[in-house]
Design a protein around this motif. Structure first.
Motif, PDB file in Angstrom:
ATOM      1  N   THR A  62       0.777  -1.250   0.127  1.00  0.00           N
ATOM      2  CA  THR A  62       0.019  -0.115   0.160  1.00  0.00           C
ATOM      3  C   THR A  62       1.039   1.280   0.111  1.00  0.00           C
ATOM      4  O   THR A  62       0.716   2.109  -0.855  1.00  0.00           O
ATOM      5  N   LEU A  63       2.071   1.408   0.952  1.00  0.00           N
ATOM      6  CA  LEU A  63       2.706   2.428   0.855  1.00  0.00           C
ATOM      7  C   LEU A  63       3.625   2.555  -0.463  1.00  0.00           C
ATOM      8  O   LEU A  63       3.511   3.651  -0.768  1.00  0.00           O
ATOM      9  N   ALA A  64       3.894   1.259  -0.956  1.00  0.00           N
ATOM     10  CA  ALA A  64       4.820   1.633  -2.185  1.00  0.00           C
ATOM     11  C   ALA A  64       3.884   2.050  -3.318  1.00  0.00           C
ATOM     12  O   ALA A  64       4.244   2.702  -4.211  1.00  0.00           O
ATOM     13  N   ALA A  65       2.659   1.616  -3.394  1.00  0.00           N
ATOM     14  CA  ALA A  65       1.647   2.134  -4.349  1.00  0.00           C
ATOM     15  C   ALA A  65       1.415   3.351  -4.225  1.00  0.00           C
ATOM     16  O   ALA A  65       1.390   4.315  -5.406  1.00  0.00           O
ATOM     17  N   TRP A  66       1.180   4.228  -3.029  1.00  0.00           N
ATOM     18  CA  TRP A  66       0.809   5.471  -2.774  1.00  0.00           C
ATOM     19  C   TRP A  66       2.169   6.230  -3.447  1.00  0.00           C
ATOM     20  O   TRP A  66       2.061   7.131  -4.009  1.00  0.00           O
ATOM     21  N   ASN A  67       3.427   5.692  -3.038  1.00  0.00           N
ATOM     22  CA  ASN A  67       4.579   6.503  -3.705  1.00  0.00           C
ATOM     23  C   ASN A  67       4.817   6.399  -4.892  1.00  0.00           C
ATOM     24  O   ASN A  67       5.285   7.505  -5.592  1.00  0.00           O
ATOM     25  N   TYR A  68       4.643   5.345  -5.525  1.00  0.00           N
ATOM     26  CA  TYR A  68       4.642   5.019  -7.092  1.00  0.00           C
ATOM     27  C   TYR A  68       3.665   5.812  -7.775  1.00  0.00           C
ATOM     28  O   TYR A  68       3.869   6.718  -8.717  1.00  0.00           O
ATOM     29  N   ALA A  69       2.483   5.883  -7.353  1.00  0.00           N
ATOM     30  CA  ALA A  69       1.295   6.834  -7.825  1.00  0.00           C
ATOM     31  C   ALA A  69       1.537   8.335  -7.542  1.00  0.00           C
ATOM     32  O   ALA A  69       1.262   9.020  -8.811  1.00  0.00           O
ATOM     33  N   MET A  70       2.157   8.967  -6.675  1.00  0.00           N
ATOM     34  CA  MET A  70       2.383  10.307  -6.451  1.00  0.00           C
ATOM     35  C   MET A  70       3.637  10.615  -7.319  1.00  0.00           C
ATOM     36  O   MET A  70       3.425  11.604  -8.184  1.00  0.00           O
ATOM     37  N   ASP A  71       4.533   9.821  -7.651  1.00  0.00           N
ATOM     38  CA  ASP A  71       5.720  10.091  -8.607  1.00  0.00           C
ATOM     39  C   ASP A  71       5.169  10.119  -9.987  1.00  0.00           C
ATOM     40  O   ASP A  71       5.480  10.805 -10.792  1.00  0.00           O
ATOM     41  N   TRP A  72       4.353   9.100 -10.349  1.00  0.00           N
ATOM     42  CA  TRP A  72       3.857   8.946 -11.657  1.00  0.00           C
ATOM     43  C   TRP A  72       2.908  10.275 -11.756  1.00  0.00           C
ATOM     44  O   TRP A  72       3.030  10.885 -12.991  1.00  0.00           O
ATOM     45  N   LEU A  73       1.837  10.678 -10.903  1.00  0.00           N
ATOM     46  CA  LEU A  73       1.360  11.977 -11.197  1.00  0.00           C
ATOM     47  C   LEU A  73       2.171  13.042 -11.150  1.00  0.00           C
ATOM     48  O   LEU A  73       1.825  14.111 -12.085  1.00  0.00           O
ATOM     49  N   ALA A  74       3.231  13.303 -10.438  1.00  0.00           N
ATOM     50  CA  ALA A  74       3.890  14.525 -10.228  1.00  0.00           C
ATOM     51  C   ALA A  74       4.697  14.724 -11.756  1.00  0.00           C
ATOM     52  O   ALA A  74       4.877  15.632 -12.432  1.00  0.00           O
ATOM     53  N   PHE A  75       5.032  13.458 -12.141  1.00  0.00           N
ATOM     54  CA  PHE A  75       5.684  13.381 -13.708  1.00  0.00           C
ATOM     55  C   PHE A  75       4.924  13.937 -14.726  1.00  0.00           C
ATOM     56  O   PHE A  75       5.175  14.508 -15.747  1.00  0.00           O
ATOM     57  N   ARG A  76       3.554  13.595 -14.771  1.00  0.00           N
ATOM     58  CA  ARG A  76       2.686  13.800 -15.882  1.00  0.00           C
ATOM     59  C   ARG A  76       1.914  15.080 -15.730  1.00  0.00           C
ATOM     60  O   ARG A  76       1.329  15.611 -16.615  1.00  0.00           O
ATOM     61  N   LEU A  77       1.816  15.552 -14.251  1.00  0.00           N
ATOM     62  CA  LEU A  77       0.769  16.723 -14.291  1.00  0.00           C
ATOM     63  C   LEU A  77       1.575  17.797 -13.311  1.00  0.00           C
ATOM     64  O   LEU A  77       2.005  17.626 -12.269  1.00  0.00           O
ATOM     65  N   ALA A  78       1.784  19.037 -13.920  1.00  0.00           N
ATOM     66  CA  ALA A  78       2.520  20.201 -13.152  1.00  0.00           C
ATOM     67  C   ALA A  78       1.844  20.829 -12.002  1.00  0.00           C
ATOM     68  O   ALA A  78       2.640  20.639 -11.172  1.00  0.00           O
ATOM     69  N   PRO A  79       0.596  20.533 -11.880  1.00  0.00           N
ATOM     70  CA  PRO A  79       0.022  20.920 -10.542  1.00  0.00           C
ATOM     71  C   PRO A  79       0.325  20.086  -9.265  1.00  0.00           C
ATOM     72  O   PRO A  79       0.562  20.420  -8.135  1.00  0.00           O
ATOM     73  N   VAL A  80       0.308  18.689  -9.698  1.00  0.00           N
ATOM     74  CA  VAL A  80       0.838  17.686  -8.649  1.00  0.00           C
ATOM     75  C   VAL A  80       2.242  17.920  -8.226  1.00  0.00           C
ATOM     76  O   VAL A  80       2.604  17.749  -7.160  1.00  0.00           O
ATOM     77  N   ALA A  81       3.145  18.073  -9.547  1.00  0.00           N
ATOM     78  CA  ALA A  81       4.596  18.279  -9.257  1.00  0.00           C
ATOM     79  C   ALA A  81       4.729  19.415  -8.338  1.00  0.00           C
ATOM     80  O   ALA A  81       5.654  19.396  -7.444  1.00  0.00           O
ATOM     81  N   ARG A  82       3.846  20.668  -8.528  1.00  0.00           N
ATOM     82  CA  ARG A  82       4.204  21.905  -7.732  1.00  0.00           C
ATOM     83  C   ARG A  82       3.907  21.390  -6.188  1.00  0.00           C
ATOM     84  O   ARG A  82       4.415  21.935  -5.218  1.00  0.00           O
ATOM     85  N   PHE A  83       2.890  20.597  -6.188  1.00  0.00           N
ATOM     86  CA  PHE A  83       2.384  20.130  -4.873  1.00  0.00           C
ATOM     87  C   PHE A  83       3.216  19.246  -3.846  1.00  0.00           C
ATOM     88  O   PHE A  83       3.529  19.371  -2.882  1.00  0.00           O
ATOM     89  N   MET A  84       4.223  18.300  -4.830  1.00  0.00           N
ATOM     90  CA  MET A  84       5.111  17.516  -4.313  1.00  0.00           C
ATOM     91  C   MET A  84       6.305  18.179  -3.813  1.00  0.00           C
ATOM     92  O   MET A  84       6.906  17.550  -2.754  1.00  0.00           O
ATOM     93  N   GLU A  85       6.670  19.024  -4.606  1.00  0.00           N
ATOM     94  CA  GLU A  85       8.196  19.667  -4.236  1.00  0.00           C
ATOM     95  C   GLU A  85       7.849  21.340  -4.070  1.00  0.00           C
ATOM     96  O   GLU A  85       7.238  21.706  -4.974  1.00  0.00           O
ATOM     97  N   PRO A  86       8.705  21.874  -3.134  1.00  0.00           N
ATOM     98  CA  PRO A  86       8.481  23.231  -2.956  1.00  0.00           C
ATOM     99  C   PRO A  86       9.182  23.921  -4.072  1.00  0.00           C
ATOM    100  O   PRO A  86      10.385  23.467  -4.641  1.00  0.00           O
TER     101      PRO A  86
END
Length: 161
Positions: A62-86
């Motif tokens: 479950t933890l690995a899936a969330w981590n992968y999902a967030m990396d995948w979304l941040a790579f593909r969606l600029a708003p998610v990338a901005r949310f993930m990294e300051p």
């Protein structure tokens, strides 16, 4: 167990992203101890009553899936990338340090000057612009148009302990 793992993942993500913005590479002993204790407390919160290896595998998956999902979304969606990294923040402009940022990052002027020297910049007066990057490194551009970039892997980034 998946719900527990998801809840703890998001709580820890938000805690580390917005409250404790230090980069993992800039950890001091107290920071490392804090992370170990958080991991133990989070483990207890996520585990609940599980007793089997299978339950542990579900939790880790479950933890690995969330981590992968967030990396995948941040790579593909600029708003998610901005949310993930300051975003990078200007710490020096035209030789003048940004004291508010230094206070917020708990970085002394001495630490900033030390980091600049380690990048080959002798004084603040030489700095056209210096940015504290999202990974904790320092990118510096001097008036002589030479770029000085943050530490390579294995070296501590700008910032305190």
């Amino acid at each position: 167990m998946i719900l527990r793992g998801s809840a703890v993942y998001w709580f820890l993500f938000l805690l580390f992203r917005f409250v404790l913005r230090r980069d993992v590479r800039s950890m001091g002993v107290a920071d490392l101890l804090f992370v170990v204790l958080v991991a133990d407390a989070a483990s207890n919160a996520m585990q609940g009553d599980y007793k089997s290896i299978g339950d542990g595998m579900v939790l880790v998956s479950t933890l690995a899936a969330w981590n992968y999902a967030m990396d995948w979304l941040a790579f593909r969606l600029a708003p998610v990338a901005r949310f993930m990294e300051p975003p990078p923040e200007v710490v020096v402009r035209n030789g003048q340090p940004n004291h508010r940022l230094l206070v917020r990052q708990m970085m002394s002027l001495h630490e900033l000057e030390s980091k600049l020297r380690s990048l080959g910049v002798e004084s603040l007066a030489q700095v056209r612009i210096a940015r504290l990057e999202s990974d904790g490194s320092l990118s510096v551009f001097t008036f002589d148009d030479k770029a000085h970039h943050g530490p390579s892997e294995g070296q501590p980034p700008a910032g305190g302990t």
